[in-house]
Design an enzyme around this catalytic site. Structure first.
Site, mmCIF file in Angstrom:
data_model
loop_
_atom_site.group_PDB
_atom_site.id
_atom_site.type_symbol
_atom_site.label_atom_id
_atom_site.label_comp_id
_atom_site.label_asym_id
_atom_site.label_seq_id
_atom_site.Cartn_x
_atom_site.Cartn_y
_atom_site.Cartn_z
ATOM 1 N N GLU A 87 10.462 -12.299 2.995
ATOM 2 C CA GLU A 87 11.102 -13.588 3.305
ATOM 3 C C GLU A 87 11.274 -14.409 2.033
ATOM 4 O O GLU A 87 10.920 -15.579 1.954
ATOM 5 C CB GLU A 87 10.312 -14.363 4.373
ATOM 6 C CG GLU A 87 11.169 -15.411 5.058
ATOM 7 C CD GLU A 87 10.468 -16.085 6.237
ATOM 8 O OE1 GLU A 87 11.124 -16.921 6.897
ATOM 9 O OE2 GLU A 87 9.287 -15.788 6.495
ATOM 10 N N TYR A 109 10.528 -6.594 5.712
ATOM 11 C CA TYR A 109 10.407 -7.834 6.475
ATOM 12 C C TYR A 109 11.096 -7.597 7.815
ATOM 13 O O TYR A 109 12.322 -7.641 7.925
ATOM 14 C CB TYR A 109 11.043 -8.989 5.696
ATOM 15 C CG TYR A 109 11.108 -10.301 6.445
ATOM 16 C CD1 TYR A 109 10.043 -10.740 7.211
ATOM 17 C CD2 TYR A 109 12.237 -11.106 6.377
ATOM 18 C CE1 TYR A 109 10.096 -11.938 7.891
ATOM 19 C CE2 TYR A 109 12.305 -12.310 7.042
ATOM 20 C CZ TYR A 109 11.241 -12.728 7.801
ATOM 21 O OH TYR A 109 11.298 -13.919 8.478
ATOM 22 N N ASP A 132 5.599 -7.838 6.277
ATOM 23 C CA ASP A 132 5.497 -8.709 7.440
ATOM 24 C C ASP A 132 6.197 -7.966 8.571
ATOM 25 O O ASP A 132 7.425 -7.939 8.638
ATOM 26 C CB ASP A 132 6.173 -10.046 7.141
ATOM 27 C CG ASP A 132 6.199 -10.977 8.335
ATOM 28 O OD1 ASP A 132 5.743 -10.584 9.427
ATOM 29 O OD2 ASP A 132 6.707 -12.109 8.196
ATOM 30 N N ASN A 174 5.869 -8.607 11.783
ATOM 31 C CA ASN A 174 6.167 -9.520 12.887
ATOM 32 C C ASN A 174 5.700 -8.987 14.235
ATOM 33 O O ASN A 174 6.401 -9.093 15.244
ATOM 34 C CB ASN A 174 7.666 -9.851 12.913
ATOM 35 C CG ASN A 174 7.956 -11.200 12.268
ATOM 36 O OD1 ASN A 174 7.226 -12.164 12.480
ATOM 37 N ND2 ASN A 174 9.018 -11.273 11.477
ATOM 38 N N ASP A 189 2.624 -20.016 4.824
ATOM 39 C CA ASP A 189 2.025 -19.911 6.157
ATOM 40 C C ASP A 189 1.472 -18.503 6.401
ATOM 41 O O ASP A 189 0.780 -18.269 7.392
ATOM 42 C CB ASP A 189 3.008 -20.325 7.263
ATOM 43 C CG ASP A 189 4.345 -19.624 7.180
ATOM 44 O OD1 ASP A 189 4.553 -18.807 6.263
ATOM 45 O OD2 ASP A 189 5.212 -19.901 8.035
ATOM 46 N N HIS A 190 1.773 -17.562 5.489
ATOM 47 C CA HIS A 190 1.110 -16.266 5.466
ATOM 48 C C HIS A 190 0.152 -16.243 4.279
ATOM 49 O O HIS A 190 0.303 -17.016 3.333
ATOM 50 C CB HIS A 190 2.119 -15.127 5.278
ATOM 51 C CG HIS A 190 3.031 -14.921 6.439
ATOM 52 N ND1 HIS A 190 2.932 -13.835 7.290
ATOM 53 C CD2 HIS A 190 4.083 -15.649 6.888
ATOM 54 C CE1 HIS A 190 3.886 -13.902 8.207
ATOM 55 N NE2 HIS A 190 4.595 -14.995 7.998
#
Length: 235
Positions: free
Chosen positions: A14, A89, A128, A130, A225-226
């Site tokens: 990201e 991602y 990530d 998700n 935030d990660h």
């Protein structure tokens, strides 16, 4: 933090920028001169990944060979002598699961891509992804059963990945460790209370497990935030 960690390979997700827009302090990171960036076509500020390496890879490819999915700039793959490193991602299913169907298609296409690589040489998937695979991988599983990242479809997609001969390195080493999260919303002081999700993974080809030394969650590292994760692998 990157300089202190001194990784051989750094994977970023990201990034929200293409190669020309990468900040100079990232371009100039000591020890990581070989840099490869993917970004979304025609969508500045969306998605994007980067792979930075100490040693030059043998080959680098972008995307997974899918004309519908690749324009979002979500995958960079670097081939090294003994393995592939895949920086990914994975798409979010979205608020209200508006993108769940394309996410399910992604999971299927991505698994086939990884299988194709694994048939050539072993791989490390960093990214990530998700999805929180198991109930212990998020703080409030019951309240999130129908939310993006914890739907049955997304969890089943990760289960299929493992069934295809890949290993979740963290859970392989720490099968019952609670509260091991890599993402916390900015809302409500979630990080301070450790109300989080484990969305970031190192997934390995089964035959790399004998060289797995450790898989760490760096949850004290701030700035996103990660939090970062670190893999120690003997190859």
């Amino acid at each position: 933090w990157v300089q202190e960690e001194a990784p051989d390979i750094l994977c970023l997700q990201e990034t929200k920028c293409g190669g020309p827009a990468v900040p100079p302090e990232v371009r100039g990171l000591p020890g990581l001169p070989h840099q490869f960036w993917a970004s979304a076509e025609g969508r500045p500020g969306y998605s994007g990944v980067g792979l930075l390496a100490r040693d030059a890879p043998l080959n680098v490819t972008y995307g997974i060979g899918d004309a519908e999915l690749d324009p979002e700039g979500r995958v960079v793959t670097a081939e090294f002598p003994s393995l592939f490193v895949v920086c990914a991602y994975v798409p979010n299913a979205g608020r209200g699961l508006v993108r769940l169907e394309p996410r399910v298609r992604w999971d299927s296409a991505f698994l086939e891509y990884l299988r194709g690589l694994d048939a050539r040489k072993p791989l490390v998937l960093c990214g990530d992804l998700n999805v929180a695979h198991e109930e212990q991988d998020l703080c409030h599983p019951k309240a999130n059963r129908n939310n993006a990242g914890f739907t049955p479809q997304e969890r089943q997609g990760f289960s299929r990945l493992l069934a295809a001969g890949f290993v979740d390195s963290f859970r392989h080493l720490y099968p019952d460790t609670p509260g091991a999260f890599t993402f916390w919303t900015y809302l409500g002081g979630a990080r301070a209370r450790n109300v989080g999700w484990r969305l970031d993974y190192f997934v390995l080809s089964q035959r790399l497990v004998e060289g797995l030394c450790d898989s760490k969650i760096r949850n004290t590292v701030m700035g996103s935030d990660h939090c970062p994760i670190t893999l120690y692998l003997a190859v």
